[in-house]
Enzyme design. Structure first.
Site, PDB file in Angstrom:
ATOM      1  N   ARG A 142      11.030  35.593  25.391  1.00 22.13           N
ATOM      2  CA  ARG A 142      12.028  35.579  26.475  1.00 22.13           C
ATOM      3  C   ARG A 142      11.912  36.806  27.384  1.00 22.13           C
ATOM      4  O   ARG A 142      12.898  37.354  27.831  1.00 22.13           O
ATOM      5  CB  ARG A 142      13.458  35.507  25.912  1.00 22.13           C
ATOM      6  CG  ARG A 142      13.749  34.293  25.054  1.00 22.13           C
ATOM      7  CD  ARG A 142      13.707  32.992  25.834  1.00 22.13           C
ATOM      8  NE  ARG A 142      13.827  31.878  24.911  1.00 22.13           N
ATOM      9  CZ  ARG A 142      12.795  31.295  24.295  1.00 22.13           C
ATOM     10  NH1 ARG A 142      11.563  31.710  24.542  1.00 22.13           N
ATOM     11  NH2 ARG A 142      12.976  30.300  23.474  1.00 22.13           N
ATOM     12  N   SER A 184      21.791  30.440  26.585  1.00 18.33           N
ATOM     13  CA  SER A 184      22.013  31.433  25.525  1.00 18.33           C
ATOM     14  C   SER A 184      22.446  32.758  26.145  1.00 18.33           C
ATOM     15  O   SER A 184      21.789  33.249  27.057  1.00 18.33           O
ATOM     16  CB  SER A 184      20.731  31.664  24.728  1.00 18.33           C
ATOM     17  OG  SER A 184      20.288  30.446  24.181  1.00 18.33           O
ATOM     18  N   GLU A 254      20.449  37.727  27.151  1.00 15.70           N
ATOM     19  CA  GLU A 254      19.425  36.840  27.740  1.00 15.70           C
ATOM     20  C   GLU A 254      19.939  36.423  29.134  1.00 15.70           C
ATOM     21  O   GLU A 254      19.179  36.161  30.045  1.00 15.70           O
ATOM     22  CB  GLU A 254      19.196  35.614  26.851  1.00 15.70           C
ATOM     23  CG  GLU A 254      18.065  34.731  27.336  1.00 15.70           C
ATOM     24  CD  GLU A 254      17.630  33.693  26.325  1.00 15.70           C
ATOM     25  OE1 GLU A 254      17.511  32.524  26.733  1.00 15.70           O
ATOM     26  OE2 GLU A 254      17.392  34.026  25.149  1.00 15.70           O
TER      27      GLU A 254
END
Length: 258
Positions: A142, A184, A254
């Site tokens: 990520r 998320s 995130e």
């Protein structure tokens, strides 16, 4: 280039924000370096005083085949990429079916589902007008350090679109809430899950105003009506604080807070 007023309480996936002037970039424009580039606003939380923003216009929403490569503009929505791959029997893009937003947003954070990530299938990215091979770009879970503005990407064409893989990956994400969210909220720490930690400190379903940690999946910050930036920020900070205190784990967002 031209300005467009975007109402983030409607445009962003978490439905938080206000009407804001956004600079729209067209093909051939000089890219300003004092503005923050946004895409589909699917992982954004916009404050009442965001930095100056810019977006790629429709000029950058294209997909074409060139010398065994699929060249895709960074403003191309993921759904249209998957439809193209399915129609032309191209493998590798199945996981994008469950990721909202644009290609640019995926590249900027190396988006993915489980072990499937955009960098796994990537060949090169056009950054600030120059093609940079993926090997020269620092990236991980990520995360990707593009060091500039991505306007397009190239992928080697591999035949064999898999509907069954698409279906399997869709099932994986069926535990996600349907309320407006920004995906998320936190990255999963090494060997653990952010959702489990949020639940462990008693915050699953916890609500402040109209913002809450989802009952369905604790790592999703959901807007149950007219949630505000302040309430969202409060819940994010509260979760980080409690988890740091109880587990000595520092959660990293995130979600992008602007």
């Amino acid at each position: 280039m031209f300005f467009k007023t975007i109402d983030f309480s409607k445009y962003s996936s978490i439905k938080v924000g206000q009407p804001t002037e956004v600079l729209m970039l067209e093909k051939g424009d000089e890219i300003p370096n004092d503005r923050y580039l946004i895409g589909g606003a699917n992982n954004l939380l916009i404050s009442p005083a965001p930095p100056p923003l810019m977006m790629l216009s429709k000029d950058f929403a294209y997909i074409k085949e060139e010398e065994g490569m699929l060249v895709i503009g960074a403003a191309m929505p993921t759904g249209r990429i998957v439809s193209y791959a399915k129609k032309h029997n191209i493998a590798g893009f199945e996981f994008c079916a469950k990721l909202p937003g644009t290609l640019g947003g995926m590249l900027a954070m190396n988006a993915g589902v489980k072990e499937y990530e955009i960098f796994n299938i990537l060949y090169a990215i056009e950054i600030d007008g120059n093609w940079v091979k993926k090997e020269s770009i620092s990236h991980g879970y990520r995360f990707a350090k593009l060091g500039g503005i991505a306007t397009a990407a190239k992928f080697k064409i591999k035949k064999g679109y898999s509907q069954s893989l698409n279906d399997t990956l869709k099932k994986l994400r069926s535990n996600q809430p349907h309320d407006p969210s920004a995906g998320s909220a936190f990255k999963n720490p090494q060997g653990d899950a952010a959702g489990r930690l949020i639940e462990a400190v008693g915050l699953k379903g916890f609500r402040k105003g109209d913002m809450a940690w989802s009952e369905l999946h604790a790592n999703f910050l959901v807007n149950l009506g007219s949630g505000t930036f302040e309430d969202a920020r409060y819940l994010i900070d509260l979760a980080k604080e409690k988890i740091l205190k109880e587990f000595q784990i520092e959660l990293k967002e995130e979600i992008k807070i602007l």
